[in-house]
Scaffold this motif. Structure first.
Motif, PDB file in Angstrom:
ATOM      1  N   UNK A 191       0.826  -1.210   0.000  1.00 18.93           N
ATOM      2  CA  UNK A 191       0.000   0.000   0.000  1.00 18.93           C
ATOM      3  C   UNK A 191       0.857   1.255   0.000  1.00 18.93           C
ATOM      4  N   UNK A 192       1.919   1.247   0.780  1.00 19.79           N
ATOM      5  CA  UNK A 192       2.797   2.418   0.831  1.00 19.79           C
ATOM      6  C   UNK A 192       3.464   2.664  -0.517  1.00 19.79           C
ATOM      7  N   UNK A 193       3.817   1.594  -1.223  1.00 27.60           N
ATOM      8  CA  UNK A 193       4.438   1.769  -2.538  1.00 27.60           C
ATOM      9  C   UNK A 193       3.446   2.342  -3.547  1.00 27.60           C
ATOM     10  N   UNK A 194       2.176   1.957  -3.435  1.00 32.08           N
ATOM     11  CA  UNK A 194       1.157   2.520  -4.324  1.00 32.08           C
ATOM     12  C   UNK A 194       1.063   4.033  -4.135  1.00 32.08           C
ATOM     13  N   UNK A 195       1.008   4.469  -2.879  1.00 33.70           N
ATOM     14  CA  UNK A 195       0.903   5.902  -2.607  1.00 33.70           C
ATOM     15  C   UNK A 195       2.198   6.638  -2.964  1.00 33.70           C
ATOM     16  N   UNK A 196       3.328   5.964  -2.797  1.00 33.24           N
ATOM     17  CA  UNK A 196       4.594   6.607  -3.152  1.00 33.24           C
ATOM     18  C   UNK A 196       4.709   6.797  -4.661  1.00 33.24           C
ATOM     19  N   UNK A 197       4.255   5.828  -5.437  1.00 34.00           N
ATOM     20  CA  UNK A 197       4.278   5.967  -6.893  1.00 34.00           C
ATOM     21  C   UNK A 197       3.394   7.117  -7.354  1.00 34.00           C
ATOM     22  N   UNK A 198       2.261   7.320  -6.680  1.00 36.26           N
ATOM     23  CA  UNK A 198       1.411   8.465  -7.020  1.00 36.26           C
ATOM     24  C   UNK A 198       2.088   9.778  -6.652  1.00 36.26           C
ATOM     25  N   UNK A 199       2.832   9.800  -5.557  1.00 39.74           N
ATOM     26  CA  UNK A 199       3.578  11.007  -5.181  1.00 39.74           C
ATOM     27  C   UNK A 199       4.665  11.322  -6.193  1.00 39.74           C
ATOM     28  N   UNK A 200       5.325  10.291  -6.704  1.00 39.47           N
ATOM     29  CA  UNK A 200       6.344  10.497  -7.724  1.00 39.47           C
ATOM     30  C   UNK A 200       5.728  11.001  -9.028  1.00 39.47           C
ATOM     31  N   UNK A 201       4.492  10.586  -9.329  1.00 38.66           N
ATOM     32  CA  UNK A 201       3.800  11.116 -10.508  1.00 38.66           C
ATOM     33  C   UNK A 201       3.537  12.605 -10.351  1.00 38.66           C
ATOM     34  N   UNK A 202       3.120  13.003  -9.166  1.00 42.30           N
ATOM     35  CA  UNK A 202       2.876  14.433  -8.912  1.00 42.30           C
ATOM     36  C   UNK A 202       4.159  15.235  -9.021  1.00 42.30           C
TER      37      UNK A 202
END
Length: 323
Positions: free
Chosen positions: A95-106
């Motif tokens: 779950x943390x990796x999913x949210x981190x990947x979205x942060x990297x997209x931003x």
């Protein structure tokens, strides 16, 4: 369930998976070390990349050491509390990796679409808050899912058709009605998954629309090159998760599911640092500077103290060269 009933094949798998795990741990640790020690890598993009490397190290360490132990001893048994602990950390790091990947997209969206305001928008305070939110938000799903597991009972046969404790496989062997667990897992997965999916891919819709407005081909190529590594990691991650958790496990797909699970838990954490390092000039330059220590003393040494030290070293070398 054992990956192979043949003992010789189990030893071969032990060697292969041990090498993969060691490479995964060392490559991610190397990226994390470079991000921490190299001053020119102290930017938001590499700050997120360092967190991704730490996540990949942690995620592979949840399943790989136990699998290696089972392969070497042919034990293939785990207590219920250990199984719940493994499920908790698998869901947490995933779950943390999913949210981190979205942060990297931003981060890529701000860098490409608003480059003049990048340093103001992605300040160190903002990056720290985003990463703190990532690590704390990842706790929601595993806490809810593992707390509901305490209501389950198991009357046998307690055989999980995987090489580690995974939530869908554990629910299948329970004697208790698991409809509440499945409903909660679906609701949490859909809500968090939808939020993370939109937060990951919506910035790229804006990025592509902005890149297509660039007139020069070279400008488009440079803009797309900054996103290809992250997009590759995102597609590999989402493809593996979709197959494991959303494709029904029939008897024909059981072996294929185990193969994809191995890719998801062992190969993907190894591919992430390789994808970023092979396509990133800054990381390759930092690695070369770290591995190759330049022993030459610069000619244009500035400062009186530096010049006097340089002269003393040269005089000592000249004095030691003659008897």
């Amino acid at each position: 369930m054992s990956l192979s009933e043949n003992q010789k094949i189990s030893y071969v798998l032990f060697i292969v998976f041990l090498l993969i795990y060691l490479m995964t741990f060392l490559t991610n640790f190397l990226i994390l070390l470079l991000v921490l020690t190299c001053a020119h890598l102290h930017t938001p993009m590499y700050f997120f990349l360092g967190n991704l490397a730490f996540l990949d190290m942690s995620y592979s360490s949840v399943t790989a050491p136990r699998m290696l132990f089972d392969l070497s001893t042919q034990h293939w048994s785990m207590s219920f509390p250990d199984c719940i602990a493994q499920i908790f950390f698998v869901i947490y790091f995933g779950s943390s990796e999913v949210f981190l990947l979205s942060s990297m997209s931003y981060d890529r969206y701000v860098a490409i679409c608003h480059p003049l305001h990048y340093s103001q928008v992605m300040s160190w305070g903002t990056c720290t808050q985003i990463v703190s939110l990532v690590w704390s938000s990842g706790l929601l799903a595993p806490i809810i899912c593992t707390l509901l597991l305490k209501r389950l009972t198991f009357c046998g046969p307690n055989f999980i058709h995987n090489f580690f404790c995974d939530l869908p496989h554990l629910l299948k062997i329970s004697c208790t009605d698991t409809s509440i667990n499945v409903l909660v897992v679906v609701i949490v997965g859909v809500l968090l998954g939808t939020v993370a999916f939109v937060a990951t891919f919506y910035p790229y819709v804006r990025i592509f629309s902005a890149v297509l407005k660039i007139r020069t081909v070279d400008g488009k190529r440079k803009a797309f090159s900054t996103c290809t590594s992250h997009l590759t990691v995102v597609f590999i991650f989402y493809a593996s998760v979709t197959f494991i958790y959303y494709v029904p496990n029939t008897s024909n797909l059981l072996t294929l599911n185990q193969v994809v699970t191995v890719i998801y838990t062992l190969i993907t954490p190894l591919l992430n640092p390789l994808i970023y390092s092979l396509r990133n000039k800054d990381l390759k330059a930092a690695l070369r500077r770290t591995l190759h220590v330049d022993r030459k003393i610069p000619v244009n040494v500035r400062g009186n103290k530096a010049q006097s030290l340089f002269r003393r070293i040269q005089f000592r070398r000249l004095h030691l060269s003659f008897p």
